[in-house]
Write a protein that holds these residues in place. Structure first.
Motif, PDB file in Angstrom:
ATOM      1  N   ARG A  64       0.819  -1.219   0.000  1.00 54.37           N
ATOM      2  CA  ARG A  64       0.000   0.000   0.000  1.00 54.37           C
ATOM      3  C   ARG A  64       0.849   1.264   0.000  1.00 54.37           C
ATOM      4  N   LEU A  65       2.111   1.156  -0.432  1.00 52.32           N
ATOM      5  CA  LEU A  65       2.974   2.336  -0.511  1.00 52.32           C
ATOM      6  C   LEU A  65       2.547   3.218  -1.677  1.00 52.32           C
ATOM      7  N   PRO A  66       2.561   4.533  -1.487  1.00 51.08           N
ATOM      8  CA  PRO A  66       2.286   5.421  -2.619  1.00 51.08           C
ATOM      9  C   PRO A  66       3.376   5.245  -3.681  1.00 51.08           C
ATOM     10  N   PRO A  67       3.005   4.970  -4.909  1.00 50.73           N
ATOM     11  CA  PRO A  67       4.024   4.688  -5.933  1.00 50.73           C
ATOM     12  C   PRO A  67       4.918   5.874  -6.260  1.00 50.73           C
ATOM     13  N   SER A  68       4.466   7.079  -5.986  1.00 51.00           N
ATOM     14  CA  SER A  68       5.253   8.256  -6.355  1.00 51.00           C
ATOM     15  C   SER A  68       6.309   8.628  -5.317  1.00 51.00           C
ATOM     16  N   LYS A  69       6.239   8.068  -4.137  1.00 52.26           N
ATOM     17  CA  LYS A  69       7.157   8.466  -3.069  1.00 52.26           C
ATOM     18  C   LYS A  69       8.353   7.520  -2.997  1.00 52.26           C
ATOM     19  N   THR A  70       9.321   7.760  -3.890  1.00 52.64           N
ATOM     20  CA  THR A  70      10.546   6.957  -3.949  1.00 52.64           C
ATOM     21  C   THR A  70      11.746   7.883  -3.825  1.00 52.64           C
ATOM     22  N   PHE A  71      12.938   7.302  -3.821  1.00 53.10           N
ATOM     23  CA  PHE A  71      14.150   8.112  -3.738  1.00 53.10           C
ATOM     24  C   PHE A  71      14.431   8.861  -5.038  1.00 53.10           C
ATOM     25  N   THR A  72      13.828   8.444  -6.138  1.00 57.34           N
ATOM     26  CA  THR A  72      14.089   9.135  -7.404  1.00 57.34           C
ATOM     27  C   THR A  72      13.571  10.569  -7.378  1.00 57.34           C
ATOM     28  N   CYS A 117       8.433   6.127   2.970  1.00 61.33           N
ATOM     29  CA  CYS A 117       7.923   5.393   1.805  1.00 61.33           C
ATOM     30  C   CYS A 117       9.062   5.000   0.874  1.00 61.33           C
ATOM     31  N   ALA A 118      10.002   5.920   0.674  1.00 61.72           N
ATOM     32  CA  ALA A 118      11.156   5.623  -0.190  1.00 61.72           C
ATOM     33  C   ALA A 118      11.981   4.477   0.389  1.00 61.72           C
ATOM     34  N   ILE A 119      12.151   4.476   1.701  1.00 65.78           N
ATOM     35  CA  ILE A 119      12.866   3.368   2.349  1.00 65.78           C
ATOM     36  C   ILE A 119      12.079   2.074   2.162  1.00 65.78           C
ATOM     37  N   GLY A 120      10.761   2.151   2.289  1.00 68.57           N
ATOM     38  CA  GLY A 120       9.916   0.977   2.069  1.00 68.57           C
ATOM     39  C   GLY A 120      10.060   0.428   0.660  1.00 68.57           C
ATOM     40  N   HIS A 121      10.081   1.306  -0.336  1.00 70.39           N
ATOM     41  CA  HIS A 121      10.275   0.869  -1.726  1.00 70.39           C
ATOM     42  C   HIS A 121      11.632   0.170  -1.883  1.00 70.39           C
ATOM     43  N   GLN A 122      12.644   0.732  -1.257  1.00 65.19           N
ATOM     44  CA  GLN A 122      13.991   0.156  -1.330  1.00 65.19           C
ATOM     45  C   GLN A 122      14.011  -1.233  -0.695  1.00 65.19           C
ATOM     46  N   LEU A 123      13.340  -1.391   0.431  1.00 62.61           N
ATOM     47  CA  LEU A 123      13.300  -2.690   1.117  1.00 62.61           C
ATOM     48  C   LEU A 123      12.562  -3.727   0.275  1.00 62.61           C
ATOM     49  N   ILE A 124      11.506  -3.317  -0.401  1.00 66.01           N
ATOM     50  CA  ILE A 124      10.765  -4.241  -1.264  1.00 66.01           C
ATOM     51  C   ILE A 124      11.645  -4.706  -2.417  1.00 66.01           C
ATOM     52  N   GLU A 125      12.455  -3.806  -2.966  1.00 59.30           N
ATOM     53  CA  GLU A 125      13.387  -4.189  -4.043  1.00 59.30           C
ATOM     54  C   GLU A 125      14.375  -5.249  -3.568  1.00 59.30           C
ATOM     55  N   GLN A 126      14.640  -5.263  -2.273  1.00 67.82           N
ATOM     56  CA  GLN A 126      15.567  -6.247  -1.702  1.00 67.82           C
ATOM     57  C   GLN A 126      14.864  -7.537  -1.302  1.00 67.82           C
ATOM     58  N   GLY A 127      13.562  -7.607  -1.554  1.00 66.62           N
ATOM     59  CA  GLY A 127      12.829  -8.834  -1.251  1.00 66.62           C
ATOM     60  C   GLY A 127      12.112  -8.832   0.084  1.00 66.62           C
ATOM     61  N   ARG A 128      12.084  -7.690   0.765  1.00 72.90           N
ATOM     62  CA  ARG A 128      11.391  -7.595   2.051  1.00 72.90           C
ATOM     63  C   ARG A 128       9.916  -7.297   1.820  1.00 72.90           C
ATOM     64  N   ARG A 129       9.095  -7.674   2.773  1.00 70.06           N
ATOM     65  CA  ARG A 129       7.660  -7.370   2.712  1.00 70.06           C
ATOM     66  C   ARG A 129       7.384  -6.203   3.656  1.00 70.06           C
ATOM     67  N   VAL A 130       6.750  -5.168   3.123  1.00 70.04           N
ATOM     68  CA  VAL A 130       6.517  -3.925   3.854  1.00 70.04           C
ATOM     69  C   VAL A 130       5.032  -3.602   3.806  1.00 70.04           C
ATOM     70  N   LEU A 131       4.502  -3.084   4.906  1.00 70.66           N
ATOM     71  CA  LEU A 131       3.127  -2.607   4.948  1.00 70.66           C
ATOM     72  C   LEU A 131       3.148  -1.143   5.349  1.00 70.66           C
ATOM     73  N   PHE A 132       2.548  -0.303   4.523  1.00 63.75           N
ATOM     74  CA  PHE A 132       2.438   1.124   4.811  1.00 63.75           C
ATOM     75  C   PHE A 132       1.025   1.391   5.314  1.00 63.75           C
ATOM     76  N   ILE A 133       0.940   1.764   6.592  1.00 68.02           N
ATOM     77  CA  ILE A 133      -0.363   2.012   7.206  1.00 68.02           C
ATOM     78  C   ILE A 133      -0.169   3.070   8.276  1.00 68.02           C
ATOM     79  N   SER A 134      -1.139   3.966   8.386  1.00 69.53           N
ATOM     80  CA  SER A 134      -1.029   4.997   9.419  1.00 69.53           C
ATOM     81  C   SER A 134      -1.259   4.366  10.786  1.00 69.53           C
ATOM     82  N   CYS A 135      -0.741   5.021  11.785  1.00 69.65           N
ATOM     83  CA  CYS A 135      -0.910   4.530  13.158  1.00 69.65           C
ATOM     84  C   CYS A 135      -2.392   4.494  13.520  1.00 69.65           C
ATOM     85  N   ALA A 136      -3.127   5.542  13.129  1.00 70.78           N
ATOM     86  CA  ALA A 136      -4.562   5.597  13.439  1.00 70.78           C
ATOM     87  C   ALA A 136      -5.307   4.431  12.788  1.00 70.78           C
TER      88      ALA A 136
END
Length: 163
Positions: A64-72, A117-136
């Motif tokens: 659920r990461l926003p696709p536009s929020k990367t390191f690029t 989010c950019a860190i999350g995208h980077q982790l997914i590229e390395q094969g990690r599973r990430v969930l983007f969710i607000s605390c609320a």
């Protein structure tokens, strides 16, 4: 004749990338005089890379990461020096192996969400599973699961993610 015999086995074994390109690689193997092992190695490389790309795409959708929020499109020069020095540790994911939490503090609009989010995208590229969710939203989901007596189910679902 041989193509008609091979394709059903590759389909049965669920090897779509190999099924798609084995003829091309066989032709390359003939023209370049590959050994059987080299031919098999090339087929396996194609299949493994295809599966890796599919896994990344699947994990990106699940994150659920926003696709536009990367390191690029993130200006790393805006980061404070202390944060910039820790960026390599965050992007390599070693903090996940140590089960360390990451907390981001800053003024509104300072780029905290974009950076995470950019860190999350980077982790997914390395094969990690990430969930983007607000605390609320996470708290709300946990309260609903508790009310519906499905806490174990939700915790199991959340435990599939590395971050």
């Amino acid at each position: 004749m041989m193509n008609e015999q091979i394709a059903p086995f590759l389909k049965q074994l669920h090897m779509p990338a190999m099924r798609h390109c084995y003829e091309q690689i066989a032709e390359q193997a003939r023209s370049e005089s590959f050994s059987y092992e080299q031919y098999l190695l090339e087929l396996l490389k194609v299949e493994c890379e295809s599966r890796r790309q599919n896994r990344i795409a699947r994990n990106l959708r699940a994150s659920r990461l926003p696709p536009s929020k990367t390191f690029t499109n993130f200006d790393k020069k805006r980061l404070p020096a202390r944060v910039a020095t820790h960026l390599n540790v965050l992007t390599d994911g070693s903090f996940l192996n140590r089960s360390e939490n990451v907390l981001a503090f800053g003024n509104p609009g300072s780029g905290k969400t974009h950076l995470l989010c950019a860190i999350g995208h980077q982790l997914i590229e390395q094969g990690r599973r990430v969930l983007f969710i607000s605390c609320a939203q996470l708290v709300q989901d946990l309260l609903i699961a508790k009310k519906d007596l499905e806490m174990t189910k939700l915790l199991k679902k959340l435990s599939r993610f590395d971050a």
